[in-house]
Design an enzyme around this catalytic site. Structure first.
Site, PDB file in Angstrom:
ATOM      1  N   ALA A  64     -12.834   5.415   3.460  1.00 26.13           N
ATOM      2  CA  ALA A  64     -11.424   5.013   4.129  1.00 26.13           C
ATOM      3  C   ALA A  64     -11.768   5.101   5.603  1.00 26.13           C
ATOM      4  CB  ALA A  64     -10.674   6.283   3.546  1.00 26.13           C
ATOM      5  N   GLY A  76     -12.786   2.517   7.442  1.00 25.71           N
ATOM      6  CA  GLY A  76     -12.714   1.217   7.870  1.00 25.71           C
ATOM      7  C   GLY A  76     -11.762   1.089   8.996  1.00 25.71           C
ATOM      8  N   ARG A 125      -6.946  -5.697  10.907  1.00 25.66           N
ATOM      9  CA  ARG A 125      -5.971  -6.932  10.655  1.00 25.66           C
ATOM     10  C   ARG A 125      -4.727  -6.438  10.324  1.00 25.66           C
ATOM     11  NH1 ARG A 125      -8.103 -11.062   7.101  1.00 25.66           N
ATOM     12  NH2 ARG A 125      -9.803  -9.641   6.293  1.00 25.66           N
ATOM     13  N   THR A 144     -21.354   0.764   4.541  1.00 26.91           N
ATOM     14  CA  THR A 144     -20.853   1.644   3.601  1.00 26.91           C
ATOM     15  C   THR A 144     -21.962   2.472   3.045  1.00 26.91           C
ATOM     16  OG1 THR A 144     -21.436  -0.443   2.202  1.00 26.91           O
ATOM     17  CG2 THR A 144     -19.050  -0.146   2.485  1.00 26.91           C
ATOM     18  N   ASP A 203      -8.998   1.135   0.430  1.00 21.94           N
ATOM     19  CA  ASP A 203      -8.083   0.319   0.704  1.00 21.94           C
ATOM     20  C   ASP A 203      -8.046  -0.919  -0.819  1.00 21.94           C
ATOM     21  OD1 ASP A 203     -10.324  -1.088   0.540  1.00 21.94           O
ATOM     22  OD2 ASP A 203     -10.209  -1.920   2.681  1.00 21.94           O
ATOM     23  N   ASN A 227      -6.337  -5.894   3.718  1.00 25.70           N
ATOM     24  CA  ASN A 227      -6.883  -5.907   4.965  1.00 25.70           C
ATOM     25  C   ASN A 227      -5.836  -6.478   5.709  1.00 25.70           C
ATOM     26  OD1 ASN A 227      -9.498  -5.158   4.343  1.00 25.70           O
ATOM     27  ND2 ASN A 227      -9.741  -7.206   3.187  1.00 25.70           N
ATOM     28  N   ASN A 265      30.367  19.051   4.312  1.00 20.93           N
ATOM     29  CA  ASN A 265      29.130  20.236   4.189  1.00 20.93           C
ATOM     30  C   ASN A 265      28.578  20.417   5.382  1.00 20.93           C
ATOM     31  OD1 ASN A 265      28.255  17.408   4.210  1.00 20.93           O
ATOM     32  ND2 ASN A 265      26.321  18.198   3.232  1.00 20.93           N
ATOM     33  N   TYR A 266      28.811  19.963   6.575  1.00 21.07           N
ATOM     34  CA  TYR A 266      28.019  19.745   7.647  1.00 21.07           C
ATOM     35  C   TYR A 266      29.022  20.272   9.017  1.00 21.07           C
ATOM     36  CZ  TYR A 266      24.488  18.459  11.089  1.00 21.07           C
ATOM     37  OH  TYR A 266      23.575  18.316  12.260  1.00 21.07           O
TER      38      TYR A 266
HETATM   39  C1  UD1 Z   1     -17.971  -4.627   0.816  1.00 22.65           C
HETATM   40  C2  UD1 Z   1     -19.273  -4.944  -0.092  1.00 22.65           C
HETATM   41  C3  UD1 Z   1     -19.010  -6.266  -0.640  1.00 22.65           C
HETATM   42  C4  UD1 Z   1     -18.038  -6.442  -1.705  1.00 22.65           C
HETATM   43  C5  UD1 Z   1     -16.557  -5.995  -0.927  1.00 22.65           C
HETATM   44  C6  UD1 Z   1     -15.585  -5.923  -1.913  1.00 22.65           C
HETATM   45  C7  UD1 Z   1     -20.982  -3.897   1.068  1.00 22.65           C
HETATM   46  C8  UD1 Z   1     -22.138  -4.019   2.257  1.00 22.65           C
HETATM   47  N1  UD1 Z   1     -20.273  -4.912   0.941  1.00 22.65           N
HETATM   48  O1  UD1 Z   1     -17.938  -5.691   1.877  1.00 22.65           O
HETATM   49  O2  UD1 Z   1     -20.211  -6.801  -1.375  1.00 22.65           O
HETATM   50  O3  UD1 Z   1     -17.676  -7.688  -2.119  1.00 22.65           O
HETATM   51  O4  UD1 Z   1     -16.827  -4.674  -0.193  1.00 22.65           O
HETATM   52  O5  UD1 Z   1     -14.344  -5.692  -1.005  1.00 22.65           O
HETATM   53  O6  UD1 Z   1     -20.746  -2.793   0.723  1.00 22.65           O
HETATM   54  N2  UD1 Z   1     -16.310   1.633   5.206  1.00 22.65           N
HETATM   55  C9  UD1 Z   1     -16.523   2.935   5.732  1.00 22.65           C
HETATM   56  N3  UD1 Z   1     -17.429   3.094   6.630  1.00 22.65           N
HETATM   57  C10 UD1 Z   1     -18.224   2.097   7.003  1.00 22.65           C
HETATM   58  C11 UD1 Z   1     -17.765   0.440   6.509  1.00 22.65           C
HETATM   59  C12 UD1 Z   1     -16.836   0.528   5.283  1.00 22.65           C
HETATM   60  O7  UD1 Z   1     -15.793   3.881   5.205  1.00 22.65           O
HETATM   61  O8  UD1 Z   1     -19.205   2.266   7.868  1.00 22.65           O
HETATM   62  C13 UD1 Z   1     -15.237   1.354   4.106  1.00 22.65           C
HETATM   63  C14 UD1 Z   1     -14.196   0.547   4.749  1.00 22.65           C
HETATM   64  O9  UD1 Z   1     -12.928   1.377   4.975  1.00 22.65           O
HETATM   65  C15 UD1 Z   1     -13.797  -0.076   3.240  1.00 22.65           C
HETATM   66  C16 UD1 Z   1     -14.907  -0.111   2.391  1.00 22.65           C
HETATM   67  O10 UD1 Z   1     -15.851   0.804   2.966  1.00 22.65           O
HETATM   68  O11 UD1 Z   1     -12.570   0.521   2.536  1.00 22.65           O
HETATM   69  C17 UD1 Z   1     -15.653  -1.342   2.381  1.00 22.65           C
HETATM   70  O12 UD1 Z   1     -15.939  -1.749   3.562  1.00 22.65           O
HETATM   71  P1  UD1 Z   1     -15.799  -3.284   4.305  1.00 22.65           P
HETATM   72  O13 UD1 Z   1     -16.357  -3.253   5.588  1.00 22.65           O
HETATM   73  O14 UD1 Z   1     -14.183  -4.017   4.139  1.00 22.65           O
HETATM   74  O15 UD1 Z   1     -16.847  -4.162   3.338  1.00 22.65           O
HETATM   75  P2  UD1 Z   1     -16.781  -5.560   2.994  1.00 22.65           P
HETATM   76  O16 UD1 Z   1     -17.402  -6.301   4.280  1.00 22.65           O
HETATM   77  O17 UD1 Z   1     -15.600  -5.961   2.475  1.00 22.65           O
HETATM   78 CA    CA Z   2     -13.571  -5.178   2.764  1.00 19.64          CA
END
Ligand code: UD1
Ligand code: CA
Length: 450
Positions: A9, A11, A15, A81, A105, A227, A369-370
């Protein structure tokens, strides 16, 4: 066997155009991260770790309020991730068993789906990835398969035209033994188009060590990620559709399901009837056979069996209606218990009160009441008759089987069986109405001429 949860969480969620962290935006009255963590209500979980971004204090507070056993760890910089998953490492030190990565999310992953993934693990896959057939695969990562083996996940940015034509997409949910997951996540590099540490790379890394990877699929709706505000509205709609469906499956009648809005925690009993345009804010339980009539708004309320509420009623937090209670049109109830068979049928405010069984509260009755600073309590006994337009100036108590006369301002306690009457005595002036009318009509005629 229990599963450790790692919920990402950290991210940006930029947007959303919001000052609030994305995962705190609400669906059906609860932050989306609470929905994501909700799978833990239905599956046995081990450690639960939420990875938040730098300054994620509000997220931390929400999560810890939900359950203080949930660990919150910080990922200061969003490097990808895989990097986010490694942040959960210390919290999972020495943990045995499987771990699953979820996104804060992506709130609708069902416990049954995690059970399917768990089964795939038991059937021998070392890494299990949750995939879905995307109607519009857009920028999702693509799952490359060979028979029923998952060979690689390629991110859209790095994919060839041929790979982009694949419609089997990565939901982001990945399950493996906790130690394997953490070890592989730590081994991931960032030599890709985005310069990020991709968790998806663990499939190739694992396979290079001789591990196996498999895909489990689920319906696309389940993997709905949020998003934008439009995504949030779509998620709300999905939640409501499911909630209406399950209310009906559990035996409630909804006269116009699409006009009824539920919260994440609404409970509706068997044979309850919910009419059109009813809103259930958080904290509502409706017992069996109760009827919620049209255009009512309920929050933090318990509606007993066979009770009738509305139309146009408002139940606020702390409303406790026992069996067979009747709350009618334009009645507001707050922090009040109303015992079996009592009736408040028209245009009343009942706040900070206890009303006894079979008492009837007349139209326009108000519990005052108040006092501008403090709230005070009104206690009304059983089988009391409260006359219309009674003002109950709290704190005040009315005994069993007492009465108040219409229009009475009750400032003193009324003993059991007594009648309270407190209103100006009426006086009739013979013929005065007729004389006044004549005078006024003459004045109006004079104005018109002049
Ligand atoms: C990611 C997947 C993609 C998948 C998609 C589904 C990877 C590399 N890609 O892409 O294959 O189809 O989700 O929605 O995993 N987050 C962190 N820290 C970070 C980066 C992300 O906590 O450094 C969290 C974000 O808050 C989010 C989730 O990880 O909840 C996914 O990150 P996001 O950057 O949205 O990945 P996508 O590019 O959507
Ligand atoms: Ca995403």
């Amino acid at each position: 066997m229990s599963i450790h949860l790692i919920v990402l969480a950290a991210g940006e969620g930029s947007r959303m155009e919001s000052d609030r962290p994305k995962v705190l935006h609400e669906i059906a009255g609860a932050p989306m991260i609470v929905h994501a963590l909700g799978v833990a209500d239905s599956i046995e979980t081990g450690e639960r770790v939420v990875v938040v971004g730098h300054g994620g204090e509000d997220v931390r507070e929400t999560v810890v309020n939900l359950d203080e056993d949930i660990r919150v760890v910080e990922q200061a910089e969003q490097l990808g991730t895989a990097h986010a998953v490694t942040m959960a490492g210390p919290a999972l030190e020495g943990a045995t068993g499987d771990a699953v990565v979820l996104y804060g999310d992506t709130p609708f992953i069902r416990p049954e789906t995690l059970a399917d993934m768990s089964q795939a693990r038991k059937d021998g896959a070392d890494i299990v990835v949750l995939g879905f057939k995307a109607a519009d695969p857009a920028r999702y990562g693509r799952l490359l398969t060979d028979g029923d083996t998952l060979t690689r996940i390629v991110e859209w940015k790095d994919a060839t035209e041929v790979e982009r034509a694949i419609t089997l997409c990565n939901s982001g949910v990945i399950m493996a033994e906790a130690s394997t997951l953490l070890r592989l996540a730590a081994a991931v590099g960032n030599g890709n188009a985005a310069g990020e540490y991709y968790l998806t790379d663990i499939v190739e890394l694992g396979r290079a060590e001789g591990l196996t990877a498999k895909v489990v699929t689920c319906p696309e709706a389940e993997t709905l990620g949020i998003n934008t505000r439009a995504d949030l509205a779509a998620a709300e709609a999905v939640f409501q559709t499911n909630a209406r469906q399950s209310a009906m499956v559990n035996g409630a009648t909804l006269l116009a399901p699409e006009s009824v809005y539920f919260s994440y925690d609404t409970h509706i009993g068997r044979d309850a009837i919910v009419e059109q345009n009813v809103i259930f804010a958080p904290g509502v339980t409706v017992e069996s056979g109760a009827r919620i009539r049209a255009f009512s708004h309920l929050e933090g309320a318990h509606v007993g069996a066979g009770a009738v509420v509305g139309p146009y009623a408002r139940l606020r937090p702390g409303s406790e209606l026992s069996n067979g209670v009747k709350i009618g049109n334009f009645v507001e109830v707050k922090n009040a218990t109303i015992a079996d068979g009592a009736k408040v049928n028209h245009l009343s405010y009942i706040g900070d009160a206890d009303i006894g069984a079979d008492t009837n509260v007349g139209a326009g009755t108000i519990t005052c009441n108040y006092d501008g600073v403090f709230k005070h309590k009104t206690t009304i006994g059983e089988r009391v008759f409260v006359g219309s337009n009674t003002m109950l100036v709290a704190p005040v108590t009315i005994g069993n089987e007492a009465m108040t006369a219409t229009g009475t301002i009750v400032t003193l306690d009324v003993p059991e069986g007594d009648l309270a009457i407190g209103r100006p005595r009426q006086e009739n002036k013979p013929g005065l109405a007729r004389r006044l009318f004549q005078k006024l009509r003459a004045a109006k005629a004079a104005v018109k001429k002049g």
